[in-house]
Design an enzyme around this catalytic site. Sequence first.
Site, mmCIF file in Angstrom:
data_model
loop_
_atom_site.group_PDB
_atom_site.id
_atom_site.type_symbol
_atom_site.label_atom_id
_atom_site.label_comp_id
_atom_site.label_asym_id
_atom_site.label_seq_id
_atom_site.Cartn_x
_atom_site.Cartn_y
_atom_site.Cartn_z
ATOM 1 N N SER A 92 38.554 42.032 43.638
ATOM 2 C CA SER A 92 38.243 41.453 42.337
ATOM 3 C C SER A 92 39.271 41.774 41.263
ATOM 4 O O SER A 92 39.385 41.037 40.297
ATOM 5 C CB SER A 92 36.850 41.888 41.887
ATOM 6 O OG SER A 92 36.735 43.286 41.928
ATOM 7 N N HIS A 102 34.422 36.306 45.093
ATOM 8 C CA HIS A 102 35.516 35.515 44.501
ATOM 9 C C HIS A 102 36.085 34.468 45.457
ATOM 10 O O HIS A 102 37.028 33.775 45.105
ATOM 11 C CB HIS A 102 36.630 36.447 44.025
ATOM 12 C CG HIS A 102 36.150 37.423 43.003
ATOM 13 N ND1 HIS A 102 36.023 37.099 41.674
ATOM 14 C CD2 HIS A 102 35.709 38.695 43.128
ATOM 15 C CE1 HIS A 102 35.545 38.150 41.022
ATOM 16 N NE2 HIS A 102 35.341 39.128 41.878
ATOM 17 N N LYS A 139 29.839 32.933 39.728
ATOM 18 C CA LYS A 139 31.283 32.765 39.559
ATOM 19 C C LYS A 139 31.617 31.290 39.816
ATOM 20 O O LYS A 139 31.264 30.459 39.001
ATOM 21 C CB LYS A 139 31.993 33.772 40.449
ATOM 22 C CG LYS A 139 31.767 35.180 39.854
ATOM 23 C CD LYS A 139 32.203 36.351 40.652
ATOM 24 C CE LYS A 139 31.898 37.610 39.833
ATOM 25 N NZ LYS A 139 31.777 38.812 40.629
HETATM 26 C C1 LIG Z 1 30.960 40.058 40.388
HETATM 27 C C2 LIG Z 1 30.933 40.804 41.659
HETATM 28 C C3 LIG Z 1 29.736 41.304 42.184
HETATM 29 C C4 LIG Z 1 28.458 41.268 41.407
HETATM 30 O O1 LIG Z 1 27.925 40.014 41.325
HETATM 31 P P1 LIG Z 1 26.947 39.661 40.110
HETATM 32 O O2 LIG Z 1 26.265 38.429 40.529
HETATM 33 O O3 LIG Z 1 27.844 39.475 38.921
HETATM 34 O O4 LIG Z 1 26.036 40.828 39.937
HETATM 35 C C5 LIG Z 1 29.760 41.880 43.420
HETATM 36 N N1 LIG Z 1 30.908 42.003 44.124
HETATM 37 C C6 LIG Z 1 32.089 41.563 43.636
HETATM 38 C C7 LIG Z 1 33.314 41.715 44.451
HETATM 39 C C8 LIG Z 1 32.138 40.966 42.388
HETATM 40 O O5 LIG Z 1 33.296 40.555 41.885
#
Ligand SMILES: *Cc1c(COP(=O)(O)O)cnc(C)c1O
Length: 389
Positions: free
Chosen positions: A178, A206, A238
Amino acid sequence: MIWEELETGLATLAADGLLRRRRTLDAPCGPEAVVDGRRALAFCSNDYLGLANHPAIVAAACDAAARWGVGSGASHAVSGHLRPHEEIEQRLAAFVGRERALYFATGYLANLAIVPALVDRHDAVFADRLNHASLIDAVLLSRAEHIRYPHGDTATLAERLKQSRARRKLILTDAVFSMDGDLAPLPELFELAERFDAWLVVDDAHGFGVLGPGGRGSIAQFALPDSPRLLLMGTLGKAAGVSGAFVAGDRRAIEWLMQRARSYIFTTASSPLLAAALLVGLDLIEQGEDRRSHLRRLIERLRSGLAALPWRLSPSSTAIQPLLIGGNEASVRLSEQLFSRGLWVPAIRPPTVPAGAARLRISLSAAHSDAHVDTLVAALRDCARRDRA
Ligand SMILES: *Cc1c(COP(=O)(O)O)cnc(C)c1O
Protein backbone atom coordinates in the site's frame (compact mmCIF):
# COMPACT_ATOMS: atom_id res chain seq x y z
CA MET A 1 -1.32 11.92 35.54
CA ILE A 2 -2.09 10.08 32.37
CA TRP A 3 -3.33 13.17 30.50
CA GLU A 4 -0.07 14.97 31.26
CA GLU A 5 1.82 12.02 29.80
CA LEU A 6 -0.37 12.28 26.73
CA GLU A 7 0.46 15.95 26.44
CA THR A 8 4.17 15.10 26.50
CA GLY A 9 3.54 12.37 23.93
CA LEU A 10 1.76 14.78 21.63
CA ALA A 11 4.55 17.33 22.01
CA THR A 12 7.08 14.63 21.05
CA LEU A 13 5.07 13.73 17.97
CA ALA A 14 4.98 17.40 16.99
CA ALA A 15 8.73 17.80 17.54
CA ASP A 16 9.41 14.72 15.38
CA GLY A 17 7.25 15.99 12.54
CA LEU A 18 4.80 13.14 13.10
CA LEU A 19 1.58 14.94 13.95
CA ARG A 20 -1.21 14.05 11.58
CA ARG A 21 -3.51 16.78 10.48
CA ARG A 22 -6.88 16.10 8.93
CA ARG A 23 -8.21 18.30 6.20
CA THR A 24 -11.95 18.68 5.74
CA LEU A 25 -13.38 18.32 2.26
CA ASP A 26 -16.32 20.32 1.01
CA ALA A 27 -16.80 18.36 -2.20
CA PRO A 28 -17.20 14.65 -3.04
CA CYS A 29 -14.12 12.50 -3.52
CA GLY A 30 -12.54 13.36 -6.89
CA PRO A 31 -9.48 14.97 -8.51
CA GLU A 32 -10.88 18.49 -8.11
CA ALA A 33 -11.13 18.74 -4.35
CA VAL A 34 -12.40 21.57 -2.21
CA VAL A 35 -10.38 21.30 0.94
CA ASP A 36 -10.20 23.62 3.94
CA GLY A 37 -12.13 26.11 1.83
CA ARG A 38 -9.73 26.02 -1.17
CA ARG A 39 -9.64 24.25 -4.49
CA ALA A 40 -6.90 21.66 -4.91
CA LEU A 41 -6.03 19.00 -7.45
CA ALA A 42 -5.95 15.81 -5.38
CA PHE A 43 -3.59 12.84 -5.78
CA CYS A 44 -4.51 11.20 -2.49
CA SER A 45 -7.45 8.87 -2.73
CA ASN A 46 -7.64 5.14 -3.39
CA ASP A 47 -10.59 5.73 -5.72
CA TYR A 48 -8.55 4.23 -8.56
CA LEU A 49 -11.36 3.93 -11.08
CA GLY A 50 -13.09 7.19 -10.20
CA LEU A 51 -16.26 5.44 -9.02
CA ALA A 52 -16.70 7.04 -5.58
CA ASN A 53 -19.06 9.67 -6.94
CA HIS A 54 -20.33 7.83 -10.03
CA PRO A 55 -23.97 8.82 -10.78
CA ALA A 56 -25.13 5.21 -11.32
CA ILE A 57 -23.73 4.16 -7.93
CA VAL A 58 -25.20 7.22 -6.23
CA ALA A 59 -28.59 6.45 -7.80
CA ALA A 60 -28.39 2.82 -6.65
CA ALA A 61 -27.65 3.97 -3.10
CA CYS A 62 -30.61 6.36 -3.12
CA ASP A 63 -32.98 3.73 -4.53
CA ALA A 64 -31.77 1.21 -1.99
CA ALA A 65 -32.28 3.65 0.89
CA ALA A 66 -35.88 4.09 -0.25
CA ARG A 67 -36.39 0.32 -0.61
CA TRP A 68 -34.37 -1.02 2.36
CA GLY A 69 -33.99 1.88 4.76
CA VAL A 70 -30.60 2.92 6.07
CA GLY A 71 -29.70 0.82 9.09
CA SER A 72 -29.40 -2.97 9.07
CA GLY A 73 -30.33 -3.05 12.76
CA ALA A 74 -28.20 -6.00 13.89
CA SER A 75 -25.22 -8.17 13.11
CA HIS A 76 -25.40 -10.54 10.14
CA ALA A 77 -25.82 -13.59 12.37
CA VAL A 78 -28.79 -12.11 14.24
CA SER A 79 -31.10 -10.23 11.85
CA GLY A 80 -28.95 -7.75 9.92
CA HIS A 81 -28.33 -9.86 6.80
CA LEU A 82 -30.57 -8.31 4.16
CA ARG A 83 -31.10 -9.37 0.54
CA PRO A 84 -28.56 -6.84 -0.89
CA HIS A 85 -25.88 -8.31 1.45
CA GLU A 86 -26.72 -11.81 0.25
CA GLU A 87 -26.63 -10.72 -3.40
CA ILE A 88 -23.30 -8.93 -3.15
CA GLU A 89 -21.69 -12.02 -1.61
CA GLN A 90 -22.89 -14.21 -4.46
CA ARG A 91 -21.81 -11.68 -7.07
CA LEU A 92 -18.37 -11.32 -5.49
CA ALA A 93 -17.78 -15.07 -5.30
CA ALA A 94 -18.76 -15.50 -8.95
CA PHE A 95 -16.72 -12.46 -9.99
CA VAL A 96 -13.46 -13.68 -8.47
CA GLY A 97 -14.23 -17.31 -9.33
CA ARG A 98 -14.16 -18.75 -5.81
CA GLU A 99 -16.68 -21.03 -4.10
CA ARG A 100 -18.01 -18.51 -1.63
CA ALA A 101 -17.49 -14.97 -0.34
CA LEU A 102 -18.24 -13.26 2.96
CA TYR A 103 -18.95 -9.52 3.00
CA PHE A 104 -17.45 -7.37 5.78
CA ALA A 105 -18.06 -3.80 6.90
CA THR A 106 -14.37 -2.88 6.35
CA GLY A 107 -11.11 -4.42 5.23
CA TYR A 108 -9.63 -3.88 8.66
CA LEU A 109 -12.36 -6.05 10.16
CA ALA A 110 -11.95 -8.66 7.43
CA ASN A 111 -8.26 -9.03 8.18
CA LEU A 112 -8.95 -9.21 11.93
CA ALA A 113 -11.36 -12.04 11.11
CA ILE A 114 -9.21 -14.19 8.87
CA VAL A 115 -5.99 -14.68 10.78
CA PRO A 116 -7.34 -15.45 14.29
CA ALA A 117 -9.95 -17.77 12.77
CA LEU A 118 -7.29 -19.85 11.04
CA VAL A 119 -4.37 -19.89 13.48
CA ASP A 120 -3.72 -19.67 17.21
CA ARG A 121 -0.83 -19.81 19.66
CA HIS A 122 0.32 -23.25 18.43
CA ASP A 123 0.78 -21.88 14.93
CA ALA A 124 2.97 -19.51 12.95
CA VAL A 125 2.29 -16.67 10.53
CA PHE A 126 4.92 -15.82 7.92
CA ALA A 127 4.42 -12.19 7.03
CA ASP A 128 6.07 -9.79 4.60
CA ARG A 129 7.82 -7.03 6.52
CA LEU A 130 5.87 -4.32 4.66
CA ASN A 131 2.41 -5.76 5.27
CA HIS A 132 -0.45 -3.38 6.03
CA ALA A 133 -1.07 -2.46 9.69
CA SER A 134 -4.38 -4.35 9.71
CA LEU A 135 -2.53 -7.60 8.88
CA ILE A 136 0.00 -6.97 11.63
CA ASP A 137 -2.81 -6.38 14.12
CA ALA A 138 -4.57 -9.53 12.91
CA VAL A 139 -1.48 -11.61 13.73
CA LEU A 140 -1.19 -10.06 17.19
CA LEU A 141 -4.82 -10.86 17.86
CA SER A 142 -4.34 -14.50 16.80
CA ARG A 143 -1.45 -15.03 19.28
CA ALA A 144 0.37 -17.04 16.62
CA GLU A 145 4.13 -16.71 16.30
CA HIS A 146 4.82 -13.71 14.02
CA ILE A 147 7.68 -14.53 11.67
CA ARG A 148 8.43 -11.61 9.40
CA TYR A 149 10.49 -12.01 6.24
CA PRO A 150 12.27 -9.24 4.32
CA HIS A 151 10.05 -7.59 1.73
CA GLY A 152 9.38 -9.96 -1.18
CA ASP A 153 12.24 -12.28 -0.16
CA THR A 154 10.94 -15.76 -0.99
CA ALA A 155 14.31 -17.45 -0.38
CA THR A 156 14.35 -16.30 3.26
CA LEU A 157 10.68 -17.18 3.58
CA ALA A 158 11.36 -20.72 2.30
CA GLU A 159 14.16 -21.08 4.86
CA ARG A 160 11.89 -19.97 7.73
CA LEU A 161 9.07 -22.23 6.63
CA LYS A 162 11.47 -25.15 6.53
CA GLN A 163 12.76 -24.47 10.04
CA SER A 164 9.32 -24.01 11.58
CA ARG A 165 7.82 -26.70 13.81
CA ALA A 166 4.49 -24.89 14.03
CA ARG A 167 1.33 -26.97 13.82
CA ARG A 168 -0.27 -24.79 11.17
CA LYS A 169 1.47 -22.30 8.93
CA LEU A 170 -0.01 -19.26 7.25
CA ILE A 171 1.69 -17.02 4.70
CA LEU A 172 0.29 -13.50 4.85
CA THR A 173 0.88 -10.76 2.32
CA ASP A 174 -0.40 -7.63 0.67
CA ALA A 175 -0.80 -8.26 -3.07
CA VAL A 176 -0.03 -4.63 -3.95
CA PHE A 177 1.94 -3.00 -1.15
CA SER A 178 0.00 0.00 0.00
CA MET A 179 2.87 2.43 0.52
CA ASP A 180 5.20 1.15 -2.24
CA GLY A 181 2.86 0.12 -5.03
CA ASP A 182 4.86 -2.97 -5.94
CA LEU A 183 3.47 -6.50 -6.25
CA ALA A 184 4.07 -9.52 -4.05
CA PRO A 185 5.61 -12.53 -5.83
CA LEU A 186 2.31 -14.38 -5.64
CA PRO A 187 3.16 -17.43 -7.81
CA GLU A 188 6.27 -18.12 -5.71
CA LEU A 189 4.31 -17.60 -2.49
CA PHE A 190 1.67 -20.01 -3.69
CA GLU A 191 4.31 -22.58 -4.58
CA LEU A 192 5.79 -22.28 -1.07
CA ALA A 193 2.34 -22.64 0.48
CA GLU A 194 1.92 -25.90 -1.45
CA ARG A 195 5.38 -27.16 -0.60
CA PHE A 196 5.05 -26.44 3.14
CA ASP A 197 1.33 -27.16 3.45
CA ALA A 198 0.50 -23.62 4.51
CA TRP A 199 -2.44 -21.27 4.07
CA LEU A 200 -1.84 -18.36 1.72
CA VAL A 201 -3.84 -15.25 2.62
CA VAL A 202 -3.63 -12.42 0.10
CA ASP A 203 -4.83 -8.88 0.87
CA ASP A 204 -5.75 -7.39 -2.49
CA ALA A 205 -6.99 -4.01 -1.23
CA HIS A 206 -5.15 -2.16 -4.02
CA GLY A 207 -5.41 -4.74 -6.80
CA PHE A 208 -9.11 -5.56 -6.73
CA GLY A 209 -10.92 -3.70 -9.52
CA VAL A 210 -7.68 -2.49 -11.08
CA LEU A 211 -5.48 -5.46 -11.94
CA GLY A 212 -6.16 -8.66 -13.84
CA PRO A 213 -8.71 -9.44 -16.54
CA GLY A 214 -11.98 -7.59 -15.87
CA GLY A 215 -10.43 -6.02 -12.75
CA ARG A 216 -10.64 -9.37 -10.95
CA GLY A 217 -7.49 -8.51 -9.07
CA SER A 218 -3.94 -9.69 -8.46
CA ILE A 219 -4.82 -13.37 -8.09
CA ALA A 220 -6.37 -13.29 -11.54
CA GLN A 221 -3.49 -11.27 -12.98
CA PHE A 222 -1.09 -14.03 -11.90
CA ALA A 223 -3.63 -16.75 -12.79
CA LEU A 224 -3.23 -18.50 -9.42
CA PRO A 225 -5.21 -21.75 -9.25
CA ASP A 226 -8.46 -22.04 -7.32
CA SER A 227 -6.94 -23.84 -4.35
CA PRO A 228 -8.60 -24.38 -0.96
CA ARG A 229 -5.42 -23.13 0.75
CA LEU A 230 -5.72 -19.69 -0.91
CA LEU A 231 -7.89 -17.04 0.73
CA LEU A 232 -8.43 -13.73 -0.99
CA MET A 233 -9.35 -10.52 0.83
CA GLY A 234 -10.48 -7.58 -1.29
CA THR A 235 -11.64 -4.16 -0.14
CA LEU A 236 -14.60 -2.32 -1.60
CA GLY A 237 -13.82 1.22 -0.45
CA LYS A 238 -10.97 1.70 -2.91
CA ALA A 239 -11.42 0.87 -6.61
CA ALA A 240 -15.00 -0.31 -6.01
CA GLY A 241 -15.85 3.22 -4.89
CA VAL A 242 -18.08 2.43 -1.89
CA SER A 243 -16.91 0.76 1.34
CA GLY A 244 -16.63 -2.68 2.86
CA ALA A 245 -14.57 -5.74 2.03
CA PHE A 246 -14.88 -9.43 1.30
CA VAL A 247 -13.06 -12.68 1.88
CA ALA A 248 -13.39 -15.30 -0.85
CA GLY A 249 -12.25 -18.90 -1.04
CA ASP A 250 -13.07 -22.48 -0.22
CA ARG A 251 -16.64 -22.88 1.10
CA ARG A 252 -15.45 -24.56 4.31
CA ALA A 253 -13.03 -21.77 5.11
CA ILE A 254 -15.73 -19.16 4.51
CA GLU A 255 -18.27 -21.04 6.63
CA TRP A 256 -15.67 -21.27 9.39
CA LEU A 257 -15.13 -17.50 9.28
CA MET A 258 -18.86 -16.91 9.45
CA GLN A 259 -19.15 -19.22 12.47
CA ARG A 260 -16.05 -18.16 14.36
CA ALA A 261 -14.65 -14.77 13.35
CA ARG A 262 -15.32 -12.32 16.15
CA SER A 263 -14.93 -9.22 13.99
CA TYR A 264 -17.67 -10.64 11.76
CA ILE A 265 -20.05 -11.79 14.48
CA PHE A 266 -19.83 -8.95 16.99
CA THR A 267 -20.44 -5.98 14.75
CA THR A 268 -23.53 -4.50 13.13
CA ALA A 269 -23.96 -5.33 9.46
CA SER A 270 -23.18 -2.31 7.29
CA SER A 271 -26.03 -0.47 5.64
CA PRO A 272 -27.83 -2.46 2.93
CA LEU A 273 -27.63 0.64 0.73
CA LEU A 274 -23.87 0.14 0.54
CA ALA A 275 -24.28 -3.46 -0.63
CA ALA A 276 -26.81 -2.32 -3.24
CA ALA A 277 -24.43 0.41 -4.42
CA LEU A 278 -21.66 -2.19 -4.67
CA LEU A 279 -23.70 -4.34 -7.04
CA VAL A 280 -23.60 -1.43 -9.50
CA GLY A 281 -19.95 -0.76 -8.64
CA LEU A 282 -19.11 -4.35 -9.62
CA ASP A 283 -20.87 -3.92 -12.98
CA LEU A 284 -18.78 -0.81 -13.60
CA ILE A 285 -15.59 -2.64 -12.62
CA GLU A 286 -16.44 -5.49 -14.95
CA GLN A 287 -17.08 -3.09 -17.84
CA GLY A 288 -14.19 -0.85 -16.76
CA GLU A 289 -11.52 -1.70 -19.34
CA ASP A 290 -11.48 1.89 -20.64
CA ARG A 291 -10.94 3.23 -17.14
CA ARG A 292 -8.17 0.73 -16.49
CA SER A 293 -6.36 1.45 -19.74
CA HIS A 294 -6.63 5.20 -19.15
CA LEU A 295 -5.17 4.68 -15.67
CA ARG A 296 -2.27 2.64 -17.10
CA ARG A 297 -1.50 5.47 -19.55
CA LEU A 298 -1.54 8.02 -16.72
CA ILE A 299 0.93 5.90 -14.75
CA GLU A 300 3.30 5.85 -17.77
CA ARG A 301 2.89 9.58 -18.25
CA LEU A 302 3.68 10.36 -14.61
CA ARG A 303 6.69 8.05 -14.48
CA SER A 304 8.28 9.41 -17.63
CA GLY A 305 7.52 12.98 -16.50
CA LEU A 306 9.23 12.49 -13.14
CA ALA A 307 12.20 10.43 -14.34
CA ALA A 308 14.75 13.24 -14.05
CA LEU A 309 13.90 14.46 -10.55
CA PRO A 310 16.42 14.36 -7.66
CA TRP A 311 13.96 12.17 -5.72
CA ARG A 312 13.53 8.56 -6.74
CA LEU A 313 10.19 7.16 -7.78
CA SER A 314 9.60 3.66 -6.36
CA PRO A 315 9.64 0.87 -8.93
CA SER A 316 5.87 0.57 -9.11
CA SER A 317 3.65 -0.20 -12.07
CA THR A 318 0.41 0.42 -10.15
CA ALA A 319 -1.65 3.51 -9.36
CA ILE A 320 0.41 3.97 -6.17
CA GLN A 321 3.49 5.99 -7.16
CA PRO A 322 5.62 6.89 -4.14
CA LEU A 323 8.25 9.59 -4.47
CA LEU A 324 10.94 8.74 -1.92
CA ILE A 325 12.15 11.78 0.02
CA GLY A 326 13.65 10.30 3.23
CA GLY A 327 13.24 12.83 6.06
CA ASN A 328 9.91 13.55 7.73
CA GLU A 329 10.37 17.30 7.66
CA ALA A 330 11.49 17.36 4.03
CA SER A 331 8.50 15.28 2.97
CA VAL A 332 6.07 17.49 4.82
CA ARG A 333 7.73 20.60 3.40
CA LEU A 334 7.43 19.34 -0.17
CA SER A 335 3.82 18.32 0.41
CA GLU A 336 3.11 21.83 1.75
CA GLN A 337 4.87 23.50 -1.18
CA LEU A 338 2.66 21.54 -3.54
CA PHE A 339 -0.43 22.38 -1.51
CA SER A 340 0.34 26.08 -1.71
CA ARG A 341 0.31 25.61 -5.50
CA GLY A 342 -3.08 23.96 -5.38
CA LEU A 343 -1.85 20.34 -5.51
CA TRP A 344 -2.70 17.88 -2.79
CA VAL A 345 -0.25 15.00 -2.39
CA PRO A 346 0.07 13.47 1.08
CA ALA A 347 3.38 13.02 2.88
CA ILE A 348 3.60 9.53 4.39
CA ARG A 349 5.77 9.20 7.47
CA PRO A 350 6.63 6.59 10.11
CA PRO A 351 5.07 4.51 11.53
CA THR A 352 3.17 4.00 8.26
CA VAL A 353 6.55 3.55 6.52
CA PRO A 354 9.96 2.66 8.04
CA ALA A 355 11.99 5.43 9.70
CA GLY A 356 14.01 7.39 7.12
CA ALA A 357 11.69 6.32 4.31
CA ALA A 358 9.19 9.19 4.37
CA ARG A 359 7.68 9.87 0.98
CA LEU A 360 5.02 11.56 -1.05
CA ARG A 361 2.43 9.00 -1.96
CA ILE A 362 1.08 10.01 -5.34
CA SER A 363 -2.00 8.03 -6.17
CA LEU A 364 -3.54 8.15 -9.59
CA SER A 365 -7.13 7.53 -10.60
CA ALA A 366 -8.92 6.99 -13.87
CA ALA A 367 -10.73 10.21 -12.94
CA HIS A 368 -7.50 12.16 -13.55
CA SER A 369 -6.86 13.66 -16.98
CA ASP A 370 -3.55 13.93 -18.83
CA ALA A 371 -3.57 17.63 -17.98
CA HIS A 372 -3.92 16.87 -14.25
CA VAL A 373 -0.82 14.67 -14.38
CA ASP A 374 1.10 17.27 -16.41
CA THR A 375 0.28 19.92 -13.81
CA LEU A 376 1.72 17.73 -11.04
CA VAL A 377 4.84 16.91 -13.07
CA ALA A 378 5.48 20.60 -13.81
CA ALA A 379 5.03 21.58 -10.15
CA LEU A 380 7.37 18.86 -8.89
CA ARG A 381 10.03 19.80 -11.44
CA ASP A 382 9.78 23.39 -10.31
CA CYS A 383 10.03 22.43 -6.61
CA ALA A 384 13.15 20.39 -7.44
CA ARG A 385 14.73 23.36 -9.23
CA ARG A 386 14.10 25.65 -6.27
CA ASP A 387 15.37 22.98 -3.88
CA ARG A 388 18.70 22.89 -5.72
CA ALA A 389 18.99 26.67 -6.02
C1 LIG B 1 -7.03 0.01 3.06
C2 LIG B 1 -6.42 -1.30 3.38
C3 LIG B 1 -7.03 -2.18 4.27
C4 LIG B 1 -8.22 -1.79 5.09
O1 LIG B 1 -9.36 -1.72 4.35
P1 LIG B 1 -10.56 -0.79 4.86
O2 LIG B 1 -11.73 -1.24 4.09
O3 LIG B 1 -10.14 0.61 4.53
O4 LIG B 1 -10.68 -1.01 6.33
C5 LIG B 1 -6.48 -3.42 4.43
N1 LIG B 1 -5.35 -3.79 3.78
C6 LIG B 1 -4.72 -2.95 2.93
C7 LIG B 1 -3.50 -3.41 2.23
C8 LIG B 1 -5.23 -1.68 2.71
O5 LIG B 1 -4.60 -0.83 1.91
